[in-house]
Design an enzyme around this catalytic site. Structure first.
Site, short mmCIF file in Angstrom:
data_model
loop_
_atom_site.label_atom_id
_atom_site.label_comp_id
_atom_site.label_asym_id
_atom_site.label_seq_id
_atom_site.Cartn_x
_atom_site.Cartn_y
_atom_site.Cartn_z
CB CYS A 2 -0.95 0.08 1.18
SG CYS A 2 -2.13 -1.25 1.26
NE ARG A 27 4.70 1.59 0.03
CZ ARG A 27 5.66 1.50 0.93
NH1 ARG A 27 6.89 1.77 0.59
NH2 ARG A 27 5.41 1.16 2.18
CD1 TRP A 74 -0.44 -6.61 -2.89
CD2 TRP A 74 -0.78 -7.04 -0.72
NE1 TRP A 74 -0.21 -7.95 -2.68
CE2 TRP A 74 -0.42 -8.25 -1.37
CE3 TRP A 74 -1.05 -7.07 0.64
CZ2 TRP A 74 -0.30 -9.45 -0.69
CZ3 TRP A 74 -0.93 -8.28 1.32
CH2 TRP A 74 -0.56 -9.45 0.65
CG ASN A 98 1.30 0.88 4.35
OD1 ASN A 98 0.94 -0.27 4.11
ND2 ASN A 98 2.56 1.24 4.44
N GLY A 99 -0.94 -0.70 6.42
CA GLY A 99 -0.66 -1.54 7.60
C GLY A 99 -1.89 -2.35 7.97
CD GLU A 475 15.69 -15.03 -6.44
OE1 GLU A 475 14.98 -15.29 -5.45
OE2 GLU A 475 15.53 -14.01 -7.14
CE LYS A 479 12.70 -13.03 -8.95
NZ LYS A 479 13.33 -12.55 -7.79
CD GLU A 482 8.87 -13.05 -7.12
OE1 GLU A 482 8.70 -12.32 -6.14
OE2 GLU A 482 9.94 -13.05 -7.78
CG HIS A 498 15.31 -38.34 -0.34
ND1 HIS A 498 15.40 -39.63 0.14
CD2 HIS A 498 16.57 -37.90 -0.49
CE1 HIS A 498 16.68 -39.94 0.28
NE2 HIS A 498 17.41 -38.91 -0.10
CE LYS A 600 11.48 -3.94 -5.78
NZ LYS A 600 11.90 -5.28 -6.20
C1 G6P Z 1 8.20 -9.06 -1.47
C2 G6P Z 1 8.76 -8.93 -2.87
C3 G6P Z 1 9.97 -9.86 -3.03
C4 G6P Z 1 11.00 -9.57 -1.94
C5 G6P Z 1 10.39 -9.70 -0.55
C6 G6P Z 1 11.35 -9.22 0.55
O1 G6P Z 1 7.60 -10.30 -1.31
O2 G6P Z 1 7.77 -9.25 -3.83
O3 G6P Z 1 10.57 -9.62 -4.30
O4 G6P Z 1 12.07 -10.46 -2.07
O5 G6P Z 1 9.22 -8.88 -0.46
O6 G6P Z 1 11.58 -7.85 0.36
P1 G6P Z 1 12.76 -7.06 1.04
O7 G6P Z 1 12.53 -5.63 0.66
O8 G6P Z 1 12.64 -7.29 2.52
O9 G6P Z 1 14.03 -7.61 0.50
#
Ligand code: G6P
Length: 605
Positions: A2, A27, A74, A98-99, A475, A479, A482, A498, A600
């Site tokens: 947000c 955000r 969000w 926000n929160g 990772e 990616k 996502e 396993h 983000k």
């Molecule tokens: C969100 C984003 C991710 C990020 C994660 C942690 O879920 O979509 O891309 O890795 O937050 O964010 P930070 O700012 O704490 O690295």
């Protein structure tokens, strides 16, 4: 998560509010709204979906008023509908939040006379304020009384009908910054990026602060003593050039391509011994390290664990922030903790850091945003110099985190006297090859773009790695998930048998990360296991690995990366996985920079 904006100026604000929201869209982007105050009346527009829907509505009929607030959402409580979108408005106030208000159910019950307009937790704040104002409280007294009733994390921007020249900001567990613009214009935002171009200086509110922005003047109060407090003002760095895609179609591709420069800039800050810390004795004698983070930053921590243990001989535990503080970790008083967060605002990571500080443990934070809440709350800051990252899926900030962690490991290993001067010099030399290696690896772009259409009908993908390449497999899978919405799993290659091997058939692509290192032969056995079940192997290796494949090369798809020192392989092997995810997503036509359901910066627990 947000985005909040607020402006108090002398000209109409509605289009500047939209411009601020545009920059905060990363955000949250499932609905948005703005409200202004003019001649003691509120004007409000809200829309479901991306900001463009709100922009259309506002362009049709702009809102009057030189003071206003805005929000990009969000969703947490209540679906992303126009009705649940902020600002929420009552008889006397309009506000954006926000929160999360954790006790909103109880507060709703206490407001049993009120007809609620939305399903959000935020709306209770409107009605609490209204109730106090109805009882004759002035705005300051109403805020004080309301804040005492709220539990949870919140940043708020509030307009009061009876104080038409005043914009109020509240910061408690969610960030809020005040911007000072030209001709007395004042701004509020959850991230200064919203208004950096209009502001000469900013003040970051501290947790528990609230501020009145009135007629070019700012008064800040602290919750604790309700007295005015002084907070410093810092000049704003120029971020204008970072906000455009340039010649690129997406921010994500721009950010992937920026990595050689980002790594050069970041490593340049850590060239010599003691680049990091005056706390040499502390890191020399530390008994163990807890690394805590979320998402991609967590995977950076997982890679670092391999480095810390192997090179610096330091015992490391890596935790997901949302689990860490609730599992009652047994922390030893001579251990340290490292929190990794590119934004420095992730609620779970912040809460974990606060918990650890309370336990009396020395806390370091690895952040990309030097002014972030995490950076302000830890004993020591390690910084990446990746610049602003706008694509929701982290790319350049991940490799920058790894570069800083690698440099830090070398320093800690030296302080602990577990590596020789020669080893230290050789690792540092390796590190400085990194930008060039990444540049070379990016040349795989075209071949990975050609591979992408093969994923068109794919339902699931497995990523396999061993050693420090295992977290890179995690990772890589993240990616792809996502941004392309294809289910993907990262696994330690040795763990395949396993369980996940049950998924393997002739349709599932199995991506294998296999630099020619001490584990190469082991991973070849895992490849054989996949081939025996007709899996489609996509094999990333270097020239030595490719030569060692023999006839196996005919049965798998091989991609050759530049030969990298094994220390740096996790960073180099990240690049093709970013590119592959990007091209699969663009081939599928998903919203690469703003994938569905994500944000983000996740500022709720
Ligand atoms: C969100 C984003 C991710 C990020 C994660 C942690 O879920 O979509 O891309 O890795 O937050 O964010 P930070 O700012 O704490 O690295």
């Amino acid at each position: 998560m947000c985005g909040i904006v607020g402006i108090n100026g002398s000209t109409d604000v509605c289009f500047d509010l939209l411009a601020g929201l545009k920059r905060l869209e990363y955000r949250g982007y499932d609905s948005a709204g703005i409200a202004t105050l003019c001649n003691k009346a509120f004007f409000r527009k809200r829309a479901e979906g991306k900001l463009i829907n709100l922009e259309r509505k506002v362009k049709e009929r702009p809102l009057p008023g030189t003071i206003g607030i805005g929000h990009t959402r969000w969703a947490t409580h209540g679906e992303p509908t126009a009705n649940n979108a902020h600002p929420h408005q009552g008889k006397h106030v309009a506000l954006v939040h926000n929160g999360i208000i954790e006790n909103h159910e109880a507060l709703r019950e206490s407001l049993n006379q009120v007809v609620f307009q939305s399903e959000t937790d935020s709306e209770v704040i409107v009605h609490l304020l209204d109730a106090y104002l109805d009882r004759g409280y002035d705005s300051i007294a109403a805020i004080r009384a309301t804040l005492q009733q709220l539990r949870g994390s919140y940043a708020l921007a509030i307009l009061f009908k009876n104080a038409p020249d005043t914009l109020v900001g509240v910061c408690s567990g969610s960030p809020l910054v005040i911007g000072y613009g030209k001709e007395g214009r004042l701004f509020l935002a959850s991230d200064i990026f919203a208004f950096a171009n209009y502001c000469e200086s900013v003040t970051y509110l501290e947790d528990g602060d609230w501020a009145e922005l009135e007629n070019s003047a700012v008064t800040i109060y602290s919750h604790k003593n309700a007295c005015p407090v002084v907070r410093s003002r810092t000049p704003v760095a120029d971020v204008a050039h970072q906000t455009t895609k340039g010649a690129y179609r997406h921010f994500m591709l721009k950010e992937i391509m920026e990595q050689p420069q980002v790594l050069k800039d970041t490593l340049a800050k850590y060239t010599s011994l003691c680049s990091f810390t005056a706390q040499a004795d502390l890191w020399k004698n530390v008994s163990g390290l807890s690394i805590v983070a979320c998402g991609t930053s967590f995977y950076a921590g997982c890679v670092a664990r391999y480095w810390f243990e192997k090179i610096a001989r330091l015992m490391v535990a890596v935790d997901i922030a949302s689990e860490y503080r609730y599992r009652h970790p047994a922390l030893s008083s001579d251990s340290c903790a490292l929190f990794i967060s590119q934004s420095g605002e992730t609620a779970d990571t912040l809460a974990a850091a606060r918990f650890t500080k309370k336990e009396g443990i020395y806390c370091a934070g690895l952040v990309n945003v030097a002014e972030s809440s995490l950076a302000r709350g830890v004993d020591q800051i390690l910084q990446t110099y990746a610049g602003l990252e706008i694509g929701v899926a982290s790319t350049k900030t991940f490799t920058a985190q790894l570069a800083v962690l690698a440099s830090f490991v070398v320093e800690v290993a030296s302080l602990r006297e577990v590596i020789s001067m020669e080893e230290q010099a050789s690792l540092r030399k390796d590190l400085h090859m990194l930008p060039h290696l990444i540049e070379e690896t990016l040349e795989m772009q075209e071949s990975l773009q050609k591979l992408a259409p093969r994923f068109e009908r794919v339902k699931a993908v497995l990523y396999l790695g061993r050693g420090a390449l295992y977290p890179v497999a995690l990772e890589g899978a993240l990616k792809l998930k996502e941004i392309s919405y294809i289910h993907a799993e990262g696994y330690a290659a040795g763990e395949l048998k396993h369980g996940p091997i049950a998924l393997v058939d002739n349709k599932i692509p199995v991506i294998v990360l296999a630099p020619h290192d001490a584990l190469f032969e082991k991973i070849l056995s895992n490849v054989q296991e996949v081939l025996a079940r007709k899996g489609q192997v996509i094999f990333f290796t270097d020239s030595d690995g490719a030569s060692a494949l023999g006839t196996l090369a005919e049965r798998i798809r091989v991609y050759v990366l530049p030969k990298a020192p094994s220390f740096l392989a996790p960073i180099v092997y990240t690049i093709p996985l970013q590119l592959l995810a990007y091209y699969v997503a663009t081939f599928k036509g998903t919203d690469v920079d703003q994938p569905r359901n994500l944000a983000k910066s996740v500022t709720v627990e």
